[in-house]
Scaffold this motif. Structure first.
Motif, PDB file in Angstrom:
ATOM      1  N   ALA A   8     -16.500 -70.247 -99.233  1.00  0.00           N
ATOM      2  CA  ALA A   8     -17.231 -70.351-100.509  1.00  0.00           C
ATOM      3  C   ALA A   8     -17.463 -68.959-101.098  1.00  0.00           C
ATOM      4  O   ALA A   8     -17.388 -68.765-102.315  1.00  0.00           O
ATOM      5  CB  ALA A   8     -18.550 -71.083-100.299  1.00  0.00           C
ATOM      6  N   GLU A   9     -17.756 -67.970-100.245  1.00  0.00           N
ATOM      7  CA  GLU A   9     -17.910 -66.595-100.730  1.00  0.00           C
ATOM      8  C   GLU A   9     -16.598 -66.105-101.357  1.00  0.00           C
ATOM      9  O   GLU A   9     -16.611 -65.438-102.398  1.00  0.00           O
ATOM     10  CB  GLU A   9     -18.315 -65.687 -99.571  1.00  0.00           C
ATOM     11  N   ALA A  10     -15.473 -66.440-100.733  1.00  0.00           N
ATOM     12  CA  ALA A  10     -14.176 -66.030-101.280  1.00  0.00           C
ATOM     13  C   ALA A  10     -13.915 -66.683-102.631  1.00  0.00           C
ATOM     14  O   ALA A  10     -13.457 -66.037-103.579  1.00  0.00           O
ATOM     15  CB  ALA A  10     -13.063 -66.395-100.282  1.00  0.00           C
ATOM     16  N   LEU A  11     -14.205 -67.989-102.743  1.00  0.00           N
ATOM     17  CA  LEU A  11     -13.990 -68.694-104.010  1.00  0.00           C
ATOM     18  C   LEU A  11     -14.884 -68.126-105.105  1.00  0.00           C
ATOM     19  O   LEU A  11     -14.458 -67.974-106.254  1.00  0.00           O
ATOM     20  CB  LEU A  11     -14.271 -70.188-103.817  1.00  0.00           C
ATOM     21  N   ASP A  12     -16.139 -67.817-104.746  1.00  0.00           N
ATOM     22  CA  ASP A  12     -17.071 -67.256-105.730  1.00  0.00           C
ATOM     23  C   ASP A  12     -16.554 -65.909-106.249  1.00  0.00           C
ATOM     24  O   ASP A  12     -16.586 -65.634-107.453  1.00  0.00           O
ATOM     25  CB  ASP A  12     -18.451 -67.096-105.074  1.00  0.00           C
ATOM     26  N   TYR A  13     -16.051 -65.075-105.342  1.00  0.00           N
ATOM     27  CA  TYR A  13     -15.509 -63.766-105.732  1.00  0.00           C
ATOM     28  C   TYR A  13     -14.293 -63.922-106.646  1.00  0.00           C
ATOM     29  O   TYR A  13     -14.183 -63.268-107.684  1.00  0.00           O
ATOM     30  CB  TYR A  13     -15.144 -62.992-104.474  1.00  0.00           C
ATOM     31  N   ALA A  14     -13.351 -64.808-106.265  1.00  0.00           N
ATOM     32  CA  ALA A  14     -12.139 -64.995-107.065  1.00  0.00           C
ATOM     33  C   ALA A  14     -12.467 -65.519-108.454  1.00  0.00           C
ATOM     34  O   ALA A  14     -11.853 -65.123-109.447  1.00  0.00           O
ATOM     35  CB  ALA A  14     -11.190 -65.957-106.345  1.00  0.00           C
ATOM     36  N   TRP A  15     -13.450 -66.418-108.532  1.00  0.00           N
ATOM     37  CA  TRP A  15     -13.826 -67.003-109.823  1.00  0.00           C
ATOM     38  C   TRP A  15     -14.488 -65.965-110.726  1.00  0.00           C
ATOM     39  O   TRP A  15     -14.177 -65.855-111.914  1.00  0.00           O
ATOM     40  CB  TRP A  15     -14.743 -68.195-109.574  1.00  0.00           C
ATOM     41  N   LYS A  16     -15.375 -65.174-110.149  1.00  0.00           N
ATOM     42  CA  LYS A  16     -16.115 -64.216-110.972  1.00  0.00           C
ATOM     43  C   LYS A  16     -15.275 -63.002-111.339  1.00  0.00           C
ATOM     44  O   LYS A  16     -15.469 -62.418-112.397  1.00  0.00           O
ATOM     45  CB  LYS A  16     -17.390 -63.792-110.245  1.00  0.00           C
ATOM     46  N   GLU A  17     -14.334 -62.619-110.471  1.00  0.00           N
ATOM     47  CA  GLU A  17     -13.534 -61.433-110.746  1.00  0.00           C
ATOM     48  C   GLU A  17     -12.341 -61.725-111.658  1.00  0.00           C
ATOM     49  O   GLU A  17     -12.062 -60.970-112.580  1.00  0.00           O
ATOM     50  CB  GLU A  17     -13.023 -60.843-109.424  1.00  0.00           C
ATOM     51  N   ILE A  58     -14.345 -73.909-111.036  1.00  0.00           N
ATOM     52  CA  ILE A  58     -14.742 -73.646-109.651  1.00  0.00           C
ATOM     53  C   ILE A  58     -15.299 -74.886-108.975  1.00  0.00           C
ATOM     54  O   ILE A  58     -15.182 -75.053-107.763  1.00  0.00           O
ATOM     55  CB  ILE A  58     -15.785 -72.493-109.628  1.00  0.00           C
ATOM     56  N   ARG A  59     -15.864 -75.823-109.738  1.00  0.00           N
ATOM     57  CA  ARG A  59     -16.424 -77.033-109.135  1.00  0.00           C
ATOM     58  C   ARG A  59     -15.336 -77.919-108.524  1.00  0.00           C
ATOM     59  O   ARG A  59     -15.599 -78.680-107.597  1.00  0.00           O
ATOM     60  CB  ARG A  59     -17.232 -77.806-110.176  1.00  0.00           C
ATOM     61  N   SER A  60     -14.121 -77.818-109.032  1.00  0.00           N
ATOM     62  CA  SER A  60     -13.007 -78.572-108.438  1.00  0.00           C
ATOM     63  C   SER A  60     -12.697 -78.052-107.042  1.00  0.00           C
ATOM     64  O   SER A  60     -12.450 -78.813-106.115  1.00  0.00           O
ATOM     65  CB  SER A  60     -11.774 -78.472-109.331  1.00  0.00           C
TER      66      SER A  60
END
Length: 788
Positions: A156-165, A228-230
């Protein structure tokens, strides 16, 4: 193709026709065999030497390779031929891979490079030392809840980073794409590659779908917009598989599974496996909500929830025991036991007795309550029925009043009593002897007898017999006895160092000067004391070292967490600042474009060409002024500079016409007609702004500045029609000088798109500047319509 010489490691190049052939290395002169294919071990693709195949999927094959330039191991994905022939997919593939390569996160498999080598499209990434979660699930079936929570939190931390960056979403979260390193760290693989095509899952062979059906989100199936919710939904389905060992939805085909994602209600994980905590089950259910608005709205929120679960901040799950398993503890039935009978213990007086009542409903699993009651003194205990066979008892007199009384003779009774007494004494004697008490009593009696009789005379030895020597028993001193105890205790309990040290210290403090025969034991205790002191010191040092290492590790962990938190906060602040800067600059760019046109048009109209060029140069210099700003601002600045160059070109077009009206030869003008003082003549030449006009065989000099605006506009239009090279410059000059009708008539000869765009730009600016002047706006709109 290229390949590496197996002997000297030189990179060799051969024709594709020589694949599999034997050639001579130009460096080591050895005969070597060319690899059997472009992707066989030893072949070189771009900067990578292929070593062996790691796996295959729907998009292509992954090889273990070695990067030549950076001397490191890498996983190299070669795109399958059917995808490599799709130009649109290849463009998107390269774009997404480059976006993924810009991401640097501890829980994302690092992308190294993407490109093409002689028709082979490749994507190089970090080679992870570990297994995929699919491989681990195939071996263990279920992941322990605490480990699963940690893995999902890291992903989840990785997905959050990829989405925000990069605003990247994975679109194919599944156990296959989650790696677990040998150190226990989770890493997300194929980020940026699953955007347009998913890997084919080995569990389903009917068809390939965009994403793996067991983990796919409802909006992915329906084609609705994804964010990101998907990915959170797919991660929830993966989480469900981790802790239960089952897929969230099962079916005999891809279509059936997909339908269940859209219609069926999810069975909560803790109903599948009772040991799953309620808090974890609730998180998974929320992650897999069918409506994206009911899920966690970003991965950061999910990370915080999982972190709280790992810190045990959430309430423990409430476990209920079904009534079907609530049963009283079974009572022991010794009556039917085949073991030896247990004697009954009777408690005299009013001793309390233990009553076990019938089972009562209890939240602790149906264990019956124990009640201690004291019976009334006068109440006799009720006889209890038992199944064991009782010996027959003689009936009491009152129970059989009609039975005849029998009289036993007195002599018989006396004889029976005497026999019983003899038997009792005999039994007591046997017990007395066998128990050892006989010897003790005997020794005591003999000692008393010797004291009464006096000393016994010593027997005289026989003449031939040698005198018997006394053998006194050696007695141990207190020091030796104490030393033996300590040495035995140390041998029996080698790990009880503290106790042994205490005993040794007490011994050495008590006994200061041992005798000659005690020195050996004393020295043994001294040696033991030294050894124990050394072991305790070593243990203390090791404990201190371990404590210090733990302190440093905790300090380093806190420092890393603080630094990561600071970096996240700094990145968030920078992102927000960049977004605000971009928003403001876009507004400024739109405003300044209109303002520059508004300033430049009157300057050119008045003949101040130099000032007009300075205004345009201001836009051209925007990238220099914003080179250290965010990338989007730099892009907007470059766009603004392009607009400046465009305006400058229009100013130069007007300047060309102004120079032509100042000085031009007959060949340049080609004798255009001009009206002056009511006469029509041909312009022969212009020098220093003075026209030489010929009319009816006579020549006259006429200053250009004396021409009226309409006459001057007509002259420029005629010059353009006589000389095609002045066409575009003339249209631009006419627009700058408000001669829209003449400009439109000239423009219609060729319908140049750039001229039309300039006319619309100038007229739109003037319409906005007209404000509430409706008549002026209508007039300008009519002029604009001339260019349609």
């Amino acid at each position: 193709m290229r390949f590496q010489c197996p002997n000297c490691k030189e990179i060799l190049s051969v024709d594709n026709a020589e694949i599999g052939a034997k050639v001579q290395c130009g460096k080591c002169q050895q005969i070597v065999t060319v690899p059997a294919s472009r992707t066989a071990p030893g072949a070189v693709i771009a900067d990578f030497i292929i070593e062996k195949e790691l796996g295959r999927g729907g998009m292509g094959v992954v090889y273990l390779s070695h990067q030549i330039s950076l001397d490191r191991s890498a996983a190299l994905k070669i795109l399958a031929e059917n995808y490599a022939q799709n130009s649109e997919f290849v463009i998107s593939f390269i774009k997404e891979a480059r976006a993924a390569a810009r991401l640097n996160h501890p829980h994302i498999v690092q992308a190294y490079a993407v490109g093409e080598d002689d028709g082979i499209y490749y994507f190089a990434m970090e080679n992870v030392d570990g297994l995929t979660m699919k491989e681990i699930l195939e071996k263990n079936h279920v992941i322990p809840v605490d480990q699963a929570v940690q893995i999902v939190q890291q992903i989840a931390e990785a997905l959050d980073y990829a989405w925000k960056e990069q605003r990247l979403i994975h679109r194919d979260i599944k156990p296959d794409n989650i790696m677990l390193t040998s150190t226990g760290k989770a890493k997300l693989a194929d980020l940026g590659l699953a955007r347009h095509a998913g890997e084919k899952d080995s569990l389903d062979s009917e068809e390939e779908v965009m994403g793996t059906p067991q983990y796919i989100s409802p909006e992915h199936l329906t084609g609705a917009p994804m964010d990101i919710r998907s990915d959170i939904y797919s991660l929830g389905a993966t989480f469900y598989h981790f802790v239960t060992g089952q897929f969230p939805f099962n079916g005999s085909s891809v279509t059936e599974i997909a339908k269940k994602h859209l219609t069926d209600t999810l069975v909560p994980p803790n109903q599948v496996k009772k040991s799953i905590p309620q808090a974890v089950s609730d998180v998974i259910v929320k992650m897999m909500a069918r409506d994206p608005n009911d899920r966690y709205q970003d991965a950061e929120e999910l990370v915080e929830i999982l972190r709280d679960i790992r810190k045990n901040k959430l309430s423990a799950p409430k476990l209920s025991v079904p009534s079907s398993v609530s049963a009283p503890i079974p009572r022991l039935n010794l009556q039917n036991s085949t073991s030896a009978p247990v004697p009954k213990l009777s408690i005299p007086g009013n001793a309390p007795k233990l009553n076990i009542p019938a089972p009562e409903t209890s939240v602790s699993g149906g264990v019956p309550k124990l009640k201690l009651s004291t019976p009334a003194p006068a109440a006799a205990p009720a006889p209890q029925k038992t199944e064991e066979k009782k010996p027959e008892e003689e009936p009491k007199a009152e129970e059989t009043p009609s039975a005849p009384k029998k009289t036993i003779p007195r002599k018989v009774i006396v004889l029976i009593v005497a026999v019983l007494v003899v038997l009792g004494l005999a039994g007591a004697g046997v017990w007395f002897v066998l128990s050892g008490n006989f010897e003790k009593v005997k020794d005591s009696v003999m000692k008393k007898a010797e004291e009464v009789a006096g000393p016994k005379p010593e027997p005289q030895p026989a003449p031939d017999a040698a005198p018997a020597e006394p053998k006194p028993e050696p007695q141990k001193s207190a020091l030796i006895e104490e030393a033996d105890k300590i040495l035995k205790q140390a041998a029996d309990n080698p790990s009880a160092l503290e106790e042994t040290a205490s005993l040794c210290n007490g011994f050495l403090a008590r006994f200061k000067e041992p005798k000659e025969e005690e020195r050996e034991k004393y020295a043994a205790v001294e040696t033991l004391a030294g050894q124990v002191r050394e072991k305790l010191a070593a243990a203390k040092e090791a404990a201190a070292k371990a404590a210090e290492e733990k302190r440093k590790a905790d300090e380093e962990r806190r420092r890393r967490e603080a630094e990561a938190r600071r970096q996240r906060e700094e990145a968030d602040r920078k992102r927000k600042a960049d977004e605000e800067a971009v928003r403001k600059y876009k507004g400024f760019a739109n405003w300044v474009k209109g303002e520059k046109v508004k300033k430049i048009v009157p300057l050119v109209h008045s003949g101040n060409i130099a000032a007009a060029k300075r205004e345009a140069q201001g836009l051209i210099d925007e990238p220099k002024r914003n080179q250290n700003k965010p990338a989007q601002v730099v892009r907007e600045a470059k766009s603004l500079a392009g607009h400046g160059w465009w305006l400058k070109s229009k100013i130069e077009s007007a300047e060309h016409i102004e120079k032509l009206l100042m000085n031009s030869s007959e060949s340049e003008l080609n004798r255009p007609q001009v009206t002056f003082k009511g006469n029509l003549g041909a312009v022969i030449s212009i020098k220093n702004g003075i026209m030489t006009v010929e009319s009816f065989g006579k020549s006259a000099e006429v200053p250009v500045k004396e021409l009226k605006p309409r006459q001057k506009a007509d002259l420029v239009a005629r010059i353009a029609r006589k000389n095609a090279k002045y066409f575009k410059d003339a249209v631009i000059w006419l627009i700058f000088n408000d001669a829209y009708k003449t400009a439109a008539e000239l423009w219609w000869d060729r319908k140049d798109g750039d001229c039309k765009w300039f006319a619309n730009t100038v007229l739109d600016m003037k319409i906005r500047a007209a404000g509430n002047n409706k008549a002026e706006k209508e007039r300008l709109q009519k002029d604009k319509n001339l260019f349609k």
